[in-house]
Design a protein around this motif. Structure first.
Motif, PDB file in Angstrom:
ATOM      1  N   SER A 105      47.526  96.846 -38.917  1.00 21.81           N
ATOM      2  CA  SER A 105      46.986  96.270 -40.022  1.00 21.81           C
ATOM      3  C   SER A 105      46.805  94.848 -39.892  1.00 21.81           C
ATOM      4  O   SER A 105      45.684  94.191 -40.373  1.00 21.81           O
ATOM      5  N   GLY A 106      47.672  94.100 -39.230  1.00 21.53           N
ATOM      6  CA  GLY A 106      47.220  92.479 -38.819  1.00 21.53           C
ATOM      7  C   GLY A 106      47.449  92.198 -37.565  1.00 21.53           C
ATOM      8  O   GLY A 106      46.285  92.865 -36.699  1.00 21.53           O
ATOM      9  N   THR A 107      48.275  91.726 -37.006  1.00 19.52           N
ATOM     10  CA  THR A 107      48.369  91.375 -35.513  1.00 19.52           C
ATOM     11  C   THR A 107      49.882  91.808 -35.217  1.00 19.52           C
ATOM     12  O   THR A 107      50.255  91.494 -33.883  1.00 19.52           O
ATOM     13  N   TYR A 124      54.653  90.631 -32.239  1.00 19.86           N
ATOM     14  CA  TYR A 124      53.806  90.104 -33.307  1.00 19.86           C
ATOM     15  C   TYR A 124      52.517  89.309 -32.802  1.00 19.86           C
ATOM     16  O   TYR A 124      52.031  88.555 -33.643  1.00 19.86           O
ATOM     17  N   CYS A 125      52.028  89.897 -31.836  1.00 18.52           N
ATOM     18  CA  CYS A 125      50.768  89.172 -31.370  1.00 18.52           C
ATOM     19  C   CYS A 125      49.906  89.959 -30.450  1.00 18.52           C
ATOM     20  O   CYS A 125      50.135  90.012 -29.118  1.00 18.52           O
ATOM     21  N   GLY A 127      45.760  91.590 -30.327  1.00 19.52           N
ATOM     22  CA  GLY A 127      44.528  90.930 -31.240  1.00 19.52           C
ATOM     23  C   GLY A 127      43.219  91.795 -30.557  1.00 19.52           C
ATOM     24  O   GLY A 127      43.166  92.602 -29.832  1.00 19.52           O
ATOM     25  N   ALA A 131      43.639  94.909 -33.553  1.00 26.29           N
ATOM     26  CA  ALA A 131      44.184  94.190 -34.677  1.00 26.29           C
ATOM     27  C   ALA A 131      43.417  94.244 -35.954  1.00 26.29           C
ATOM     28  O   ALA A 131      42.246  94.615 -35.931  1.00 26.29           O
ATOM     29  N   ASN A 132      43.901  93.788 -36.935  1.00 22.53           N
ATOM     30  CA  ASN A 132      43.427  93.759 -38.156  1.00 22.53           C
ATOM     31  C   ASN A 132      42.600  94.823 -38.691  1.00 22.53           C
ATOM     32  O   ASN A 132      41.377  94.721 -38.915  1.00 22.53           O
ATOM     33  N   GLY A 133      43.144  96.069 -38.712  1.00 20.87           N
ATOM     34  CA  GLY A 133      42.471  97.073 -39.068  1.00 20.87           C
ATOM     35  C   GLY A 133      41.506  97.820 -37.869  1.00 20.87           C
ATOM     36  O   GLY A 133      41.182  98.895 -38.055  1.00 20.87           O
ATOM     37  N   GLN A 135      38.595  97.783 -34.576  1.00 19.40           N
ATOM     38  CA  GLN A 135      37.066  98.197 -34.579  1.00 19.40           C
ATOM     39  C   GLN A 135      36.829  98.756 -33.361  1.00 19.40           C
ATOM     40  O   GLN A 135      37.865  99.472 -32.654  1.00 19.40           O
TER      41      GLN A 135
END
Length: 182
Positions: A105-107, A124-125, A127, A131-133, A135
């Motif tokens: 949901s985030g990173t 925690y990283c 991308g 990341a962020n839902g 694509q």
């Protein structure tokens, strides 16, 4: 002669029993093979996307976004793949990890990413498309992650292998060997 009529001739029984047993074995084998074929044919309907090319980059020094020890795998051609169908494996010289339940949901990786006993990937990283839902991983888009310097430090010159896996078919979409550079 009357005793002779009471005598039963059993010689004809053996061929009949043999034929019945052979037919039973044939039916049993046909049923087993048919069941296996029908089960396997359902897997044939699962289409595996084709990623014609992919490129990778691994930077040990500071880089944008996540910082040091950043891995980026870029889709350079082929079918787009939804992020929720991806898994990523990372193999270092001394340890490895598999990242699942993508996208996040985030990173930060989800708690289900426990198949990383050596803490290879920094939790925690992540991308890019994972990341962020999420694509679709399509031409020009990248998957990025940061290796954990405390759990398997990578020195310049070390080689790591990164594979992007299509989870529904467990097929490798991209396999990239990277050499750490500063």
């Amino acid at each position: 002669m009357a005793g002779r009529n009471l005598y039963c001739d059993r010689r004809g029984v053996s061929p009949v029993i043999g034929v019945v047993l052979m037919l039973s074995i044939t039916v049993l084998l046909a049923g087993t093979v048919g069941g296996v074929v029908l089960t396997a044919s359902s897997d044939l309907n699962q289409r595996t996307p084709v990623v014609a090319r992919s490129t990778g980059q691994f930077v040990t020094g500071p880089s944008g976004g996540c910082g040091a020890n950043t891995v980026a795998i870029r889709h350079a051609g082929g079918d787009p793949v939804p992020a929720d169908e991806l898994e990523v494996t990372v193999a270092l010289p001394d340890s490895d990890a598999r990242i699942v339940d993508l996208p996040v949901s985030g990173t930060a990786l989800s708690a289900s990413n426990t198949d990383d006993p050596d803490n290879v990937v920094y939790d925690y990283c992540v991308g890019g498309v994972i990341a962020n839902g999420g694509q679709q991983w399509s031409a020009g888009r990248a998957i990025t992650l940061q290796l954990n310097a405390g759990g398997g430090t990578v020195e310049p010159g070390d080689t790591i292998d990164v594979r992007v896996v299509h989870a529904p078919s467990n097929s490798v979409l991209a396999a990239v060997g990277l050499t750490a550079r500063r």
